[in-house]
Design a protein around this motif. Structure first.
Motif: not given
Ligand code: ATP
Ligand code: MG
Length: 527
Positions: A21-23, A25-26, A46, A158-159, A161-162, A165-166
């Motif tokens: 999940n994004s968290r 990944r970060f 962001s 990464t950002l 992709t997040a 996905l969001e």
């Protein structure tokens, strides 16, 4: 000169490709940055027009996540947002530091330290910033430009992709909400209530209550116009899937060459004309109910494909290599005798057994003693609303007239008769405050034969023909009908005369009188 190791990059790439999940990944991203560059704090922010929002950090107090940095108020952030490449701020830079007092290892003003920021671009759009701080001055001076470029590129990806996905998740959630909303809306608009309190309808409602909450596949069968679709909708509404979609498929209307794509979807280019990916009905019904109406009309080839989907809970869109899991409950309806269809080789026995885990028969209208009156009232009110008539009623004689007909077209036929009758009544009584539907507005619904086979003008059979086909005078025909009706209600009510009278909308004394005249045996009432 410090360099980011290739192992760190490979590890990070693998992490990002896995379904985190994004968290997570970060966090992995920040771990990798810290492995590559010795530092005390690292933060990912962001970009939202004039504000920067911290979305992941290490080494800074947690409350930083709640802060919103107005770019104009922070010269370092402003410089970074206006730059296309990383900026290493001089150790003695006079620009105030936005993280003053926020570093975990150090309270109060920051001492002279190293501070660096990387603007994160994707497709020339600024998505955010990565900031790196160290309490040791001059710490970042010997980091290679190439290392910073790699970190920038990975962070921006990464950002991006997040964000994508969001967006996808929120779009999917939105679509789901819209479908559920529309399903409920349609339910409310169509009335949705199964009208009728005859014992056979009460039994049906009880059955629906019992079976709705299970996840069994249901086969609904019965003559045309009895309300099979309404029963299917009722099942969905009473089920645990009520907030999910209910997707309707008319199996009789599916063109042979498109059945598979309609049901299971297709990918772009799967066949001529497939210019984009398209979801099939099974996917649309994921988490809800798939209503396969007129299932008896489905060709054998399509039957085996549906069987496979039901057995494995998975589908394969046309032109796609892999299969997709789906979670749907199947409710099917037919006015054919599917058992007979199986016997004749027109319906697959295995599919029949899968579908009919719990078969539900919707009774003919002529079996629902007393319900014609309730349904008439229901349709009168519905038609009144549709036509904007302020007061509309139906006379007692008209109701009796309707009750004496055996409704080969079932509830739908009754609905149409009431609609037509209302139009006639309105035309006759234009300008009146209360419009009354009379027997004559309902057309000729004439009894033929003592078995209550009746015909109507709507079925294109003339009254003359009907009368000619019976040798009994009208009085005798009517009495025969009344005798049968009353005997049946009495039987259904276990000889409870009060209940039977209520069902027949008369009082007990009157019912007794009629029964005596018709030679129906009067048994003493239980109540
Ligand atoms: N018990 C009921 N209460 C209220 N309305 C009903 C009832 N039964 C049927 N209806 C209405 O009668 C009409 C016909 O019902 P429906 O379309 O469900 O029948 P069906 O059995 O699916 O018919 P077909 O076999 O022709 O497809 C619909 O407008 C439906 O809302
Ligand atoms: Mg139907």
């Amino acid at each position: 000169m410090k360099q980011i190791s290739s192992t760190a990059i490979i590890e990070l790439a693998l992490d990002l490709a896995s379904s985190l999940n994004s968290r997570d990944r970060f966090d992995r991203l920040l771990d990798t940055v810290r492995k590559a560059i010795a530092c005390d704090a690292v933060a990912l922010l962001s970009f939202h027009g004039d504000v920067l929002k911290p979305i992941a950090l290490q080494g800074l107090s947690r409350d930083t996540l709640g802060r919103r940095f107005y770019i104009e108020e922070h010269p370092r952030f402003l410089a970074l947002c206006q730059s296309k490449s990383p900026i290493r701020f001089a150790a003695d830079s006079p620009l105030p530091d936005p993280y003053d007092g926020l570093l975990i290892d150090r309270a109060g003003d920051l001492p002279v330290h190293s501070c660096m920021g990387l603007p994160l671009y994707y497709d020339d759009n600024l998505l955010g910033l990565l900031t790196i701080d160290s309490l040791t001055p001059h710490d970042f001076e010997d980091i290679e430009v190439r290392t910073l470029e790699v970190i920038s590129a990975i962070s921006a990806a990464t950002l991006n992709t997040a964000f994508l996905l969001e967006q996808l998740e929120s779009r999917a959630a939105h679509s789901q909400r819209v479908v559920a909303e529309l399903t409920e809306e349609a339910w409310k608009r169509d009335g949705g209530e199964l009208i009728g309190d005859s014992s056979i309808m009460s039994q049906l409602k009880q059955e629906l209550d019992i079976v709705a909450s299970s996840d069994f596949n249901i086969l609904i069968y019965g003559e045309t116009g009895v309300g099979k679709e309404l029963v299917a909708r009722t099942l969905h509404q009473k089920s645990l899937r009520q907030h999910g979609p209910m997707v309707y498929v008319n199996c009789a209307a599916l063109p042979d060459n498109l059945i598979e794509s309609e049901l299971f979807g297709h990918v772009k280019g799967a066949f001529t004309g497939a210019d984009r990916n398209r979801a099939g009905k099974f996917s649309l019904a994921d988490g809800g109910t798939l209503f396969l109406d007129e299932i008896g009309e489905l060709p054998l080839g399509a039957q085996s494909k549906i069987l496979r989907a039901i057995q494995n809970n998975e589908i394969q869109p046309v032109g796609q290599d892999n299969v997709e899991k789906v979670n749907v409950r199947i409710v099917a309806a037919t006015n054919r005798d599917l058992k007979e269809e199986v016997g004749e080789g027109r319906f697959r026995a295995d599919l029949y057994h899968r579908l009919s885990v719990y078969p539900i028969r919707v009774p003919k209208l002529s079996e629902r003693v007393g319900d014609v009156q309730l349904l008439s009232g229901y349709f009168v009110e519905q038609t009144r609303r549709k036509l904007g008539i302020s007061q509309l009623k139906i006379t007692e004689q008209a109701i009796v007239h309707l009750s004496q007909y055996n409704w080969p077209g079932n509830v739908r036929e009754l609905e149409h008769v009431i609609s037509r009758a209302t139009l006639k009544a309105r035309a006759r009584q234009r300008g009146k405050a209360i419009i009354a539907i009379e027997q004559s507005d309902c057309g000729s619904l004439v009894a033929v034969g003592s078995n209550q086979r009746l015909t109507s003008k709507s079925k294109e059979v003339s009254t003359e023909e009907s009368v000619a086909s019976t040798n009994l005078p009208l009085k005798e025909e009517t009495e025969n009908f009344q005798r049968q009706l009353i005997s049946r209600v009495l039987k259904e009510e276990d000889s409870n005369w009060a209940a039977a009278a209520r069902r027949l909308s008369t009082d007990r004394a009157n019912l007794n009188r009629i029964a005596k005249r018709l030679n129906i045996k009067v048994v003493k009432s239980v109540i």
